[in-house]
Design a protein around this motif. Sequence first.
Motif, mmCIF file in Angstrom:
data_model
loop_
_atom_site.group_PDB
_atom_site.id
_atom_site.type_symbol
_atom_site.label_atom_id
_atom_site.label_comp_id
_atom_site.label_asym_id
_atom_site.label_seq_id
_atom_site.Cartn_x
_atom_site.Cartn_y
_atom_site.Cartn_z
ATOM 1 N N VAL A 1 0.915 -1.136 -0.307
ATOM 2 C CA VAL A 1 0.102 -0.097 -0.232
ATOM 3 C C VAL A 1 0.935 1.281 0.188
ATOM 4 C CG1 VAL A 1 -1.828 1.449 1.442
ATOM 5 C CG2 VAL A 1 -2.060 -1.161 0.969
ATOM 6 N N LEU A 2 1.826 1.276 0.848
ATOM 7 C CA LEU A 2 2.869 2.299 1.032
ATOM 8 C C LEU A 2 3.656 2.777 -0.457
ATOM 9 C CD1 LEU A 2 4.351 1.672 4.363
ATOM 10 C CD2 LEU A 2 2.528 3.545 3.788
ATOM 11 N N ARG A 3 3.782 1.558 -1.216
ATOM 12 C CA ARG A 3 4.414 1.927 -2.345
ATOM 13 C C ARG A 3 3.555 2.610 -3.449
ATOM 14 N NH1 ARG A 3 8.457 -3.644 -2.657
ATOM 15 N NH2 ARG A 3 10.039 -2.737 -1.619
ATOM 16 N N VAL A 4 2.425 2.579 -3.120
ATOM 17 C CA VAL A 4 1.655 3.278 -4.087
ATOM 18 C C VAL A 4 1.890 4.748 -4.171
ATOM 19 C CG1 VAL A 4 -0.905 3.611 -4.801
ATOM 20 C CG2 VAL A 4 -0.299 1.384 -4.045
ATOM 21 N N PHE A 5 2.267 5.157 -3.043
ATOM 22 C CA PHE A 5 2.312 6.616 -2.958
ATOM 23 C C PHE A 5 3.777 7.248 -3.230
ATOM 24 C CE2 PHE A 5 -1.509 5.304 -0.687
ATOM 25 C CZ PHE A 5 -2.412 5.959 -1.225
ATOM 26 N N PRO A 6 3.790 8.274 -3.449
ATOM 27 C CA PRO A 6 5.283 8.903 -3.569
ATOM 28 C C PRO A 6 5.968 8.945 -2.185
ATOM 29 C CG PRO A 6 3.877 10.245 -4.553
ATOM 30 C CD PRO A 6 2.939 9.297 -3.857
ATOM 31 N N VAL A 7 7.304 8.604 -2.187
ATOM 32 C CA VAL A 7 8.073 8.292 -0.890
ATOM 33 C C VAL A 7 7.875 9.442 -0.112
ATOM 34 C CG1 VAL A 7 10.331 9.246 -1.951
ATOM 35 C CG2 VAL A 7 10.409 7.866 -0.118
ATOM 36 N N ASN A 8 7.938 10.774 -0.453
ATOM 37 C CA ASN A 8 8.112 11.872 0.377
ATOM 38 C C ASN A 8 6.578 12.032 1.009
ATOM 39 O OD1 ASN A 8 10.924 12.778 0.295
ATOM 40 N ND2 ASN A 8 10.317 13.572 -1.908
#
Length: 301
Positions: free
Chosen positions: A14-21
């Motif tokens: 799920v986290l990898r769907v969003f930009p790192v920052n």
Amino acid sequence: AWMVYALARMLIGVLRVFPVNWNLRTARVFARAWWYVLPRHRRRACAHIRMACGPDLSDREVERMALRSLEALAMLAIDFIFLPLLVNERTWGRYIRLHNLRDALRSMLDGKGALLLTPHFGNWELAGYLLALFGFDVAAIMRPLDNVYLNRYVVDVRRRTGLELIDKKGAMENAEDILARGGALGFIADQNAGSKGLFVDFFGIKASTYKSIGLLAMTRDVPIIVGYALRLDNRFRFEVGVERVIHPAEWQNRDDPLRWVTQEFTNAMEASIRRAPEQYLWIHRRWKSRPKGEKPLPAIA
């Protein structure tokens, strides 16, 4: 254990769907919740900062630094997830700037081996990852996670660039072989070494430090390289640098070479931390053990 691993992998997906920052901002929000939910960590961090920095800091400044320290730890978890996705041979320059590496690289390239030390500061795993990415023969000592499935995943991620990982238990049995072949061996060197450690000054307070680091360097006649990876601007950007290279010639004529070299690399780690003390792991119980005959420090849960 398997269910915890499955949930962790789902969360990572799920986290990898969003930009790192974006995720780094979320991590800082999580850390602020952590600040209130686990007050013992808040108290411990504040107590350690007060011990290290003395009375010059106001209570408000101490609390600000302690909160920022928790944020740094939460952001480190996001770094781990995104590091293999974002940093490779072609892209590393977008995220990392290098500082003062010339002497260290020269020492590592001479084929005699080296010890790489860093404290629990900034992204303390990044330097080893980056050196392995550049093709250096690097091994790092790690403590396996209790969850065997998560540990297998973590080890796999760390090994993708060629970084060799050694179990903390029995690590010295492999250390000689790594140095003999000209490799570099990495340590998180600000661990509490217990009552049998060598006590040297760390922020002006005696701290138990492993003798094995200095003894290994002296036995193999290899340099000790103290480095750091400093986060820049709360983003996925870092400065990877070298604070100090301690060459064998520097300790060979000392009256007590083991104590001298242990104090010297501890001083270098402290200097790195002073670059951005809010990025140090102040909840780490660095001063837990005390020298024989010294009164214990006030109890910190």
